[in-house]
Design a protein around this motif. Structure first.
Motif, PDB file in Angstrom:
ATOM      1  N   TRP A  35       3.441  -0.466   1.871  1.00 32.53           N
ATOM      2  CA  TRP A  35       2.606   0.341   0.985  1.00 32.53           C
ATOM      3  C   TRP A  35       2.351   1.742   1.512  1.00 32.53           C
ATOM      4  O   TRP A  35       1.969   2.626   0.772  1.00 32.53           O
ATOM      5  N   ARG A  36       2.598   1.945   2.814  1.00 30.91           N
ATOM      6  CA  ARG A  36       2.230   3.244   3.400  1.00 30.91           C
ATOM      7  C   ARG A  36       3.094   4.392   2.887  1.00 30.91           C
ATOM      8  O   ARG A  36       2.792   5.551   3.152  1.00 30.91           O
ATOM      9  N   VAL A  44      -3.836   3.182   4.972  1.00 33.39           N
ATOM     10  CA  VAL A  44      -4.471   1.885   4.696  1.00 33.39           C
ATOM     11  C   VAL A  44      -3.857   0.819   5.605  1.00 33.39           C
ATOM     12  O   VAL A  44      -2.637   0.598   5.588  1.00 33.39           O
ATOM     13  N   ASP A  45      -4.703   0.156   6.388  1.00 34.12           N
ATOM     14  CA  ASP A  45      -4.174  -0.870   7.301  1.00 34.12           C
ATOM     15  C   ASP A  45      -4.028  -2.215   6.570  1.00 34.12           C
ATOM     16  O   ASP A  45      -4.475  -2.373   5.426  1.00 34.12           O
ATOM     17  N   SER A  46      -3.443  -3.173   7.255  1.00 29.63           N
ATOM     18  CA  SER A  46      -3.147  -4.470   6.644  1.00 29.63           C
ATOM     19  C   SER A  46      -4.395  -5.171   6.122  1.00 29.63           C
ATOM     20  O   SER A  46      -4.409  -5.672   4.995  1.00 29.63           O
ATOM     21  N   ASP A  47      -5.446  -5.208   6.952  1.00 28.05           N
ATOM     22  CA  ASP A  47      -6.650  -5.930   6.541  1.00 28.05           C
ATOM     23  C   ASP A  47      -7.204  -5.355   5.240  1.00 28.05           C
ATOM     24  O   ASP A  47      -7.641  -6.089   4.354  1.00 28.05           O
ATOM     25  N   PHE A  49      -5.509  -3.509   2.944  1.00 30.04           N
ATOM     26  CA  PHE A  49      -4.586  -3.670   1.809  1.00 30.04           C
ATOM     27  C   PHE A  49      -4.619  -5.103   1.272  1.00 30.04           C
ATOM     28  O   PHE A  49      -4.509  -5.323   0.071  1.00 30.04           O
ATOM     29  N   LEU A  50      -4.758  -6.068   2.145  1.00 27.78           N
ATOM     30  CA  LEU A  50      -4.751  -7.464   1.686  1.00 27.78           C
ATOM     31  C   LEU A  50      -6.068  -7.866   1.005  1.00 27.78           C
ATOM     32  O   LEU A  50      -6.096  -8.833   0.249  1.00 27.78           O
ATOM     33  N   ASN A  51      -7.121  -7.121   1.255  1.00 25.26           N
ATOM     34  CA  ASN A  51      -8.426  -7.514   0.710  1.00 25.26           C
ATOM     35  C   ASN A  51      -8.419  -7.421  -0.817  1.00 25.26           C
ATOM     36  O   ASN A  51      -8.124  -6.371  -1.387  1.00 25.26           O
ATOM     37  N   HIS A  52      -8.785  -8.526  -1.465  1.00 25.69           N
ATOM     38  CA  HIS A  52      -8.695  -8.561  -2.933  1.00 25.69           C
ATOM     39  C   HIS A  52      -9.673  -7.588  -3.585  1.00 25.69           C
ATOM     40  O   HIS A  52      -9.372  -7.020  -4.633  1.00 25.69           O
ATOM     41  N   LEU A  53     -10.831  -7.370  -2.954  1.00 28.96           N
ATOM     42  CA  LEU A  53     -11.791  -6.437  -3.555  1.00 28.96           C
ATOM     43  C   LEU A  53     -11.233  -5.021  -3.505  1.00 28.96           C
ATOM     44  O   LEU A  53     -11.352  -4.260  -4.467  1.00 28.96           O
ATOM     45  N   TRP A  54     -10.569  -4.676  -2.387  1.00 30.45           N
ATOM     46  CA  TRP A  54      -9.950  -3.355  -2.290  1.00 30.45           C
ATOM     47  C   TRP A  54      -8.836  -3.228  -3.341  1.00 30.45           C
ATOM     48  O   TRP A  54      -8.713  -2.180  -3.996  1.00 30.45           O
ATOM     49  N   GLN A  55      -8.070  -4.307  -3.534  1.00 24.38           N
ATOM     50  CA  GLN A  55      -7.003  -4.281  -4.547  1.00 24.38           C
ATOM     51  C   GLN A  55      -7.593  -4.025  -5.935  1.00 24.38           C
ATOM     52  O   GLN A  55      -7.084  -3.205  -6.692  1.00 24.38           O
ATOM     53  N   TYR A  56      -8.683  -4.735  -6.265  1.00 31.72           N
ATOM     54  CA  TYR A  56      -9.295  -4.526  -7.590  1.00 31.72           C
ATOM     55  C   TYR A  56      -9.845  -3.100  -7.715  1.00 31.72           C
ATOM     56  O   TYR A  56      -9.645  -2.433  -8.730  1.00 31.72           O
ATOM     57  N   GLN A  57     -10.540  -2.650  -6.656  1.00 28.01           N
ATOM     58  CA  GLN A  57     -11.191  -1.331  -6.743  1.00 28.01           C
ATOM     59  C   GLN A  57     -10.175  -0.200  -6.865  1.00 28.01           C
ATOM     60  O   GLN A  57     -10.485   0.847  -7.431  1.00 28.01           O
ATOM     61  N   MET A  91      -1.408  -2.431 -25.146  1.00 32.33           N
ATOM     62  CA  MET A  91      -2.182  -3.018 -24.046  1.00 32.33           C
ATOM     63  C   MET A  91      -2.826  -1.917 -23.208  1.00 32.33           C
ATOM     64  O   MET A  91      -2.249  -0.842 -23.028  1.00 32.33           O
ATOM     65  N   ASN A  92      -4.003  -2.211 -22.657  1.00 34.50           N
ATOM     66  CA  ASN A  92      -4.576  -1.350 -21.615  1.00 34.50           C
ATOM     67  C   ASN A  92      -3.603  -1.309 -20.442  1.00 34.50           C
ATOM     68  O   ASN A  92      -2.750  -2.187 -20.313  1.00 34.50           O
ATOM     69  N   VAL A  93      -3.793  -0.316 -19.602  1.00 33.94           N
ATOM     70  CA  VAL A  93      -2.988  -0.266 -18.374  1.00 33.94           C
ATOM     71  C   VAL A  93      -3.891  -0.635 -17.199  1.00 33.94           C
ATOM     72  O   VAL A  93      -5.025  -0.157 -17.100  1.00 33.94           O
ATOM     73  N   ARG A  94      -3.415  -1.544 -16.385  1.00 33.17           N
ATOM     74  CA  ARG A  94      -4.079  -1.848 -15.110  1.00 33.17           C
ATOM     75  C   ARG A  94      -2.987  -2.328 -14.172  1.00 33.17           C
ATOM     76  O   ARG A  94      -2.306  -3.316 -14.468  1.00 33.17           O
ATOM     77  N   VAL A  95      -2.776  -1.608 -13.065  1.00 30.08           N
ATOM     78  CA  VAL A  95      -1.714  -1.963 -12.123  1.00 30.08           C
ATOM     79  C   VAL A  95      -2.321  -2.047 -10.730  1.00 30.08           C
ATOM     80  O   VAL A  95      -2.990  -1.115 -10.281  1.00 30.08           O
ATOM     81  N   SER A  96      -2.089  -3.166 -10.062  1.00 30.76           N
ATOM     82  CA  SER A  96      -2.675  -3.354  -8.723  1.00 30.76           C
ATOM     83  C   SER A  96      -1.948  -2.471  -7.709  1.00 30.76           C
ATOM     84  O   SER A  96      -0.766  -2.160  -7.877  1.00 30.76           O
ATOM     85  N   PRO A  97      -2.624  -2.102  -6.623  1.00 33.37           N
ATOM     86  CA  PRO A  97      -1.950  -1.334  -5.556  1.00 33.37           C
ATOM     87  C   PRO A  97      -0.700  -2.054  -5.037  1.00 33.37           C
ATOM     88  O   PRO A  97       0.290  -1.407  -4.680  1.00 33.37           O
ATOM     89  N   TYR A  98      -0.759  -3.397  -4.976  1.00 36.22           N
ATOM     90  CA  TYR A  98       0.421  -4.155  -4.515  1.00 36.22           C
ATOM     91  C   TYR A  98       1.629  -3.830  -5.388  1.00 36.22           C
ATOM     92  O   TYR A  98       2.733  -3.583  -4.901  1.00 36.22           O
TER      93      TYR A  98
END
Ligand code: SF4
Length: 459
Positions: A35-36, A44-47, A49-57, A91-98
């Protein structure tokens, strides 16, 4: 003394030459902090990037957010194309960082992940005249809002209308996400009263044994809601099987690793079901091999270790997985991470995404190629979810297929006997003469009448 005779074993002759590197490609998963390369994620470090709250935000919902995230990775013309695409999307657009991190930004126009989630005005095609927003007629088969009862023993329960991403091709574009400039959505938001009505109906129908919890997406349910829905259904004597459907493992797999409460709620339902002799499964939705990385593998391994079986349902999408090699790689890669490839669906006949549909013939050709690539239990069935509510039909099982005009006629004797169900190939894939014929409404009716008459003759 007799001479000792020693027999020399005949060397084993290899029947097949060793497999080439392409046969091992499915094991070659993306590694490291990939992702970098995205400007907004470079620190963004691994911890994190993997956090689901960070992904949603940090999920991208507007052209401005995308521009801010990828900066000059995307050329200005692409950003303008996307901005215009947003205005015309159902459709709305919503794309996760992943997902953003897995797009090849050196070629975003043809990237298979971009194609699924980010609309571009320049790629849109006119709708086929027979498309609709609710092509499967789910509303028509709903005894109570958010519950579709079509097959005798199975029902589809839609507890919510939100998802971790929004797929351009969603079959429920009539209800999922918020209103867009072109679609006012049916009301399926989370609502306890609506859930109670659905539970009461399910409990009142002893023939119902199998419930699919979909949406919207079970990933978006708080852990306690997931547990409550699952336990309520498992408590009903008539219910034997529950399938929890989520796009999540494909688009935000790290939530399985970091949202312990949600994962434990899922595992708890599977264990409770097992004690009661009832089957609880997770169904997910990978479409392209690039979606599967080391993060996915770790997440699926965790579920496998905890006894959660996962099945996959793909959609056949033009420019994403409509070539045989890509589908073969996807199927093998899914098997490699212990996800059973279960179905590949024809793209539903929904409005606004005609650039994503393929022909029935394409599905038949790809299925022929994929079958034999791996074990039968890991080989998906290619199905057409018959428009108009006929349910899933094996793509080969049409009663008649007019390839020239792109009309496949199916019947569904155990679902809605005596009716025909029609799937239409996208018009731009037909011959110039057939494209002309589709311009005239009277000729359209004649072509359809001819195809159904020939289907009836074949009986
Ligand atoms: S995750 Fe499923 S329900 Fe949600 S938008 Fe995608 S296809 Fe539709």
């Amino acid at each position: 003394m007799s001479a000792l005779s020693v027999s020399i074993p005949t060397p084993v002759r290899p029947l097949k030459p060793p497999a080439g590197p392409e046969a091992l490609e499915h094991m070659n998963l993306r590694q490291g902090e990939f992702w970098r390369v995205i400007p907004a994620y470079k620190d963004v470090d691994s911890d994190t990037f993997l956090n689901h709250l960070w992904q949603y935000q940090h999920s991208v919902k507007t052209p401005e957010e995308l521009q801010h995230t990828v900066q000059d990775l995307a050329p200005p013309a692409f950003i303008e194309d996307m901005r215009a695409g947003f205005h015309r999307a159902p459709m709305n657009v919503r794309v996760s960082p992943y997902m953003i991190a897995l797009i090849d930004w050196s070629n975003p126009y043809t990237d298979p992940i971009r194609t699924q989630f980010i609309p571009l005005a320049s790629r849109l095609l006119p709708d086929h005249p027979k498309l609709s927003l609710d092509s499967l007629h789910e509303l028509e088969d709903s005894p109570t809002p958010g519950l579709t009862h079509r097959y005798v023993d199975k029902a589809l329960f839609l507890p919510t209308n939100v998802c971790p991403v929004y797929c351009r091709y969603c079959t429920r574009s009539y209800a999922i996400g918020g209103d867009t400039e072109v679609v006012e959505k049916a009301e399926l938001a989370t609502n306890q009263q609506r859930w109670q009505q659905a539970f009461a109906y399910i409990a009142s129908r002893p023939e119902l044994q199998d419930i699919v919890i979909s949406g919207g997406d079970a990933y978006q349910l708080p852990a306690k809601s997931l547990r409550k829905i699952g336990e309520t259904l498992l408590d009903m004597p008539n219910i034997r099987r529950i399938r929890i459907a989520s796009k999540g493992p494909a688009v935000m797999p790290s939530k399985i690793l970091t949202d312990t409460a949600w994962t434990e709620a899922l595992v708890g339902l599977v264990e409770c079901g097992r004690r009661l002799g009832k089957d609880v499964m997770l169904h997910t939705h990978f479409n392209h091999p690039n979606e599967i990385t080391w993060i996915t593998q770790q997440a699926m391994q965790l579920l496998f270790e905890r006894g959660v079986m996962v099945r996959n349902q793909s959609v056949l999408i033009r420019g994403v997985n409509d070539d045989a090699r890509t589908m073969q790689l996807l199927v093998r890669r899914l098997g490699y991470i212990n996800v059973h490839p279960y179905y590949v669906y024809m793209h539903d006949m929904v409005k606004g995404v005609e650039d994503l549909r393929t022909t029935v013939q394409t599905a038949i050709d790809i299925e022929k190629f994929v079958r034999g690539s791996t074990a039968g239990f890991n080989t998906p069935t290619f199905v057409c979810d018959a428009p108009g509510g006929g349910g899933k039909r094996d793509v080969h099982s049409y009663d008649y297929y007019d390839r020239e005009n792109g009309i496949a006629v199916y019947s569904a004797p155990s679902v809605k006997p005596g009716r025909w169900f029609l799937y239409f190939d996208p018009i731009d894939q037909l011959s110039p003469a057939a494209q002309e014929r589709w311009k005239d409404p009277r000729t359209q009716d004649e072509m359809i009448a001819d195809a159904t008459a020939r289907a009836a003759e074949g009986r």
